[in-house]
Design an enzyme around this catalytic site. Structure first.
Site, short mmCIF file in Angstrom:
data_model
loop_
_atom_site.label_atom_id
_atom_site.label_comp_id
_atom_site.label_asym_id
_atom_site.label_seq_id
_atom_site.Cartn_x
_atom_site.Cartn_y
_atom_site.Cartn_z
N ARG A 224 3.14 33.64 -25.27
CA ARG A 224 2.57 34.61 -24.32
C ARG A 224 3.13 34.44 -22.91
NH1 ARG A 224 -1.86 33.64 -21.35
NH2 ARG A 224 -2.81 35.61 -21.99
N PRO B 210 -3.15 13.46 -32.58
CA PRO B 210 -4.20 13.08 -31.64
C PRO B 210 -3.79 11.92 -30.74
CG PRO B 210 -4.76 12.37 -33.87
CD PRO B 210 -3.57 13.25 -33.99
N ASP C 140 -4.42 33.83 -15.17
CA ASP C 140 -5.05 33.00 -16.19
C ASP C 140 -5.48 31.66 -15.60
OD1 ASP C 140 -4.66 34.92 -18.08
OD2 ASP C 140 -2.92 33.96 -19.02
N GLU D 33 -3.60 10.91 -43.48
CA GLU D 33 -3.82 9.89 -42.44
C GLU D 33 -2.69 9.88 -41.41
OE1 GLU D 33 -6.60 7.96 -42.15
OE2 GLU D 33 -7.30 9.30 -43.72
#
Length: 247
Positions: A158, A93, A173, A120
């Site tokens: 993809r 993150p 897309d 963690e």
């Protein structure tokens, strides 16, 4: 393309190797996805890969040594596969937010080694010594890096040449050229009082292309206006927008 995923839950990646577009690519050997469990490199009877953090606090931290050995093993596999440019990516993150330009950059590599964190996080010294890039899929916290790693894998696979059966489908897309996708319709013509736009049934390809672009532009302007500022329009697209302003 070569992928090595370092994960405590290798069985999760069957979602990538057995299903859909990525599964077909794996079965046809267009991509190689190898999962490496760091427990295989851990010491002791319990094969521990986590310990309490120095300084105290809740949770556990993944230990550097088994992860380092797992990464070294992944690099050996990459070398055996003839892959040279294979960065080590940590799904975190705290990393940069994944976007389409980043995916296009990944395609240029021979492969990737992807580390999936748990608990963690991982020992910071492992990140300093072994990680080339940190990437995130959004500003929120998940239980581990496996789902973000699958998102990354799917987005790359993809895009690879010859992977998709319809080579043109990915061109429209969302985000490929900076704009969101246009509305899509299929049969039947009428559904709960709503009709398919007539232009899409007209067979006039130039008008359809114009309609789709204007829909994409308007939708992006309404939903993600910050994206519009970065879009480079073709001469034809600028003309369509001018025609719309003058009408």
């Amino acid at each position: 393309m070569f992928f090595a995923v370092i994960t405590l839950f290798p069985e999760m990646f069957e979602a990538i190797t057995a299903y859909g577009i990525s599964g077909r690519a794996a079965k046809l050997d267009m991509v190689q996805v190898t999962c490496i469990n760091p427990r295989d490199f851990a010491q002791g009877n319990y094969k521990r890969v986590d310990e309490r953090p120095f300084g105290g606090g809740p949770g556990m931290v993944m230990m550097a040594e088994p992860l380092a050995q797992a990464i070294d093993h992944a690099k050996q596999l990459a070398s055996q596969a003839g892959c040279v440019h294979v960065p080590v990516v940590y799904m975190s993150p705290q990393g940069q937010t994944l976007n389409e330009p980043a995916v296009q950059q990944f395609i240029e590599y021979d492969g990737l080694i992807i580390l999936c964190g748990r608990y963690e996080g991982v020992d910071e010294r492992l990140i300093q010594r072994y990680i080339d890039q940190e990437w995130s899929i959004g500003d929120y916290v998940l239980s581990g890096g496996e789902l973000p790693a699958m998102v990354l894998l799917d987005s790359i696979i993809r895009r690879l040449p010859d992977v998709m059966s319809d080579e043109q489908s990915h061109i429209q897309d969302s985000f490929v050229d900076g704009l969101l996708d246009c509305p899509q319709y299929t049969k039947p013509d009428h559904f709960e009082g709503l009709d398919v736009p007539e232009v899409l049934k007209s067979g006039h390809h130039a008008n359809i292309e114009k309609w789709r672009f204007l829909q994409r532009y308007q939708r992006t302007l309404e939903r993600r206006p910050e994206l519009v500022e970065q879009v480079i329009l073709t001469r034809q697209q600028k003309k369509w927008l001018n025609d719309l302003d003058e009408s």
